[in-house]
Every structure is written in C-alpha cells, then in structure tokens.
Design a protein around this motif. Structure first.
Motif, PDB file in Angstrom:
ATOM      1  N   TRP A 144       1.064  -0.859  -0.415  1.00  0.00           N
ATOM      2  CA  TRP A 144      -0.061   0.356   0.142  1.00  0.00           C
ATOM      3  C   TRP A 144       1.069   1.268   0.161  1.00  0.00           C
ATOM      4  O   TRP A 144       2.564   0.875   0.206  1.00  0.00           O
ATOM      5  CB  TRP A 144      -1.016  -0.100   1.255  1.00  0.00           C
ATOM      6  N   HIS A 145       0.124   2.422   0.392  1.00  0.00           N
ATOM      7  CA  HIS A 145       0.612   4.443  -0.209  1.00  0.00           C
ATOM      8  C   HIS A 145       0.292   4.535  -0.107  1.00  0.00           C
ATOM      9  O   HIS A 145      -1.068   4.499  -0.409  1.00  0.00           O
ATOM     10  CB  HIS A 145       2.128   3.884  -1.887  1.00  0.00           C
ATOM     11  N   GLY A 146       1.041   5.894   0.539  1.00  0.00           N
ATOM     12  CA  GLY A 146      -0.433   6.817   0.588  1.00  0.00           C
ATOM     13  C   GLY A 146       0.821   7.947   1.256  1.00  0.00           C
ATOM     14  O   GLY A 146       1.234   7.912   1.199  1.00  0.00           O
ATOM     15  N   ALA A 147      -0.187   8.846   1.904  1.00  0.00           N
ATOM     16  CA  ALA A 147       0.741  10.825   2.021  1.00  0.00           C
ATOM     17  C   ALA A 147       0.551  10.234   3.600  1.00  0.00           C
ATOM     18  O   ALA A 147       0.082   9.386   4.187  1.00  0.00           O
ATOM     19  CB  ALA A 147      -0.742  11.283   2.025  1.00  0.00           C
ATOM     20  N   SER A 148       1.614  11.504   4.582  1.00  0.00           N
ATOM     21  CA  SER A 148       1.859  10.884   5.869  1.00  0.00           C
ATOM     22  C   SER A 148       0.327  11.802   6.418  1.00  0.00           C
ATOM     23  O   SER A 148      -0.658  12.426   5.606  1.00  0.00           O
ATOM     24  CB  SER A 148       2.785  11.674   6.277  1.00  0.00           C
TER      25      SER A 148
END
Length: 180
Positions: A144-148
């Motif tokens: 998964w990946h995304g913003a802080s």
C-alpha cells in the motif's frame, strides 16, 4: 522494495523524458489516444490551489472509496496498449489518504514528485517516501502507499507488463497499520 533517492537534475531530466515520451503519439492506436485525450481534458480543471504541493499534472478524479481511505485523486497519462504494455499516471493523496492493500501482476514503479508519504510491502516495515524517491513494487507483492498524516503526496506511477494485468485490489489498510 527498492528505494532510490534521485534529487536534483536526474529526477528533472527523467520526468522531462517521460513527459516527452508521453506526448508522442503513434497512429497504431487512435482509439487509445482519443480515450487518453478525453480523460486528460476532463481533469484539466484542477490547480495547485488545492494544496501546498507543486502539481505537475492535473489533480484528476477522486478514487473510489472501495479502494482508498481518505481522498486520492488519479489522472491517467499513458493508457496501456499492446505496443508499450505500460500504464502511467499520477495520484495525489491528501493528508491521511492511502490506498488499500493491492498487488500488480507486472510490478509497479512510483516516482514521488512532491510531498511526503508512506509505502509498505506486507511483512516489511513502513517506509517514508519523499520528493525525489523512486520506489519499486515487485510483481504480485501485497503493498500500500499514501500520504503522511499531515502532508499530501504526489506520485507518478508506472505499471509495466500490463499484458499480465494491472491491479488487484484488496482490503483497506487499518489505522493501526497506517500509524505504526
């Protein structure tokens, strides 16, 4: 996962090359070019006023809630076809926004163009992604990946080998995994 930091001119020249290649059109797939042009035209209304980040591409359309927690916006830049067998696009995650767990049969490459976010391959520690980072997501590995939590992130994605498939979406990333 392999993470490389490409600050300064290397990133700029790579992105410029991708932009040039993305703007080249062959007559072998008129339908694909027309669809990509229509998609781009529909997303041209976004501006960098939406964030403190530097938008290279249009913000795009909001991703479906079934695949994302929080707000994520996608714009396709290069539609997959039988010649290049690669899909390229840009995703902007607002602070706190993230993808569900997912896999790519042919792998995925992320180029972080601005902001700060996270990426994690299942079973490995969560890693920070920042402007200039290049992330390689191996084929068929859950990630998964995304913003802080407090800063958005812009990422260009490259999905090679699209003849194997593009993406398989899975369950949402829990808050405990995201904040760990």
């Amino acid at each position: 996962m392999k993470k490389i930091n490409l600050r300064n001119s290397l990133l700029a020249s790579s992105l410029f090359s991708v932009l040039l290649l993305g703007s080249c059109k062959e007559n072998t797939s008129t339908e694909t070019s027309e669809v990509a042009s229509e998609e781009t035209a529909q997303t041209e209304t976004s501006t960098s006023e939406d964030s403190d980040l530097d938008f290279i591409f249009p913000k795009g359309d909001k991703g479906p809630e079934k695949n994302f927690t929080g707000n994520a916006f996608n714009v396709g830049l290069v539609a997959p076809d039988s010649t290049y067998t690669t899909a390229v696009g840009n995703v902007y995650f607002e602070p706190g926004g993230r993808s569900n767990w997912h896999t790519h049969p042919g792998g995925q490459i992320l180029i972080i163009t601005d902001g700060k976010g996270y990426h994690q391959i299942e079973g490995q520690p969560k890693e920070i992604m920042e402007k200039g980072d290049v992330i390689k997501c191996p084929p068929n590995k859950r990630h998964w990946h995304g913003a802080s939590e407090d800063t958005g992130v812009q990422q260009m994605y490259i999905v090679p080998n699209t003849e194997k498939g593009i993406v398989e979406w899975m369950e949402a990333v829990t808050d405990s995994v995201y904040t760990k």
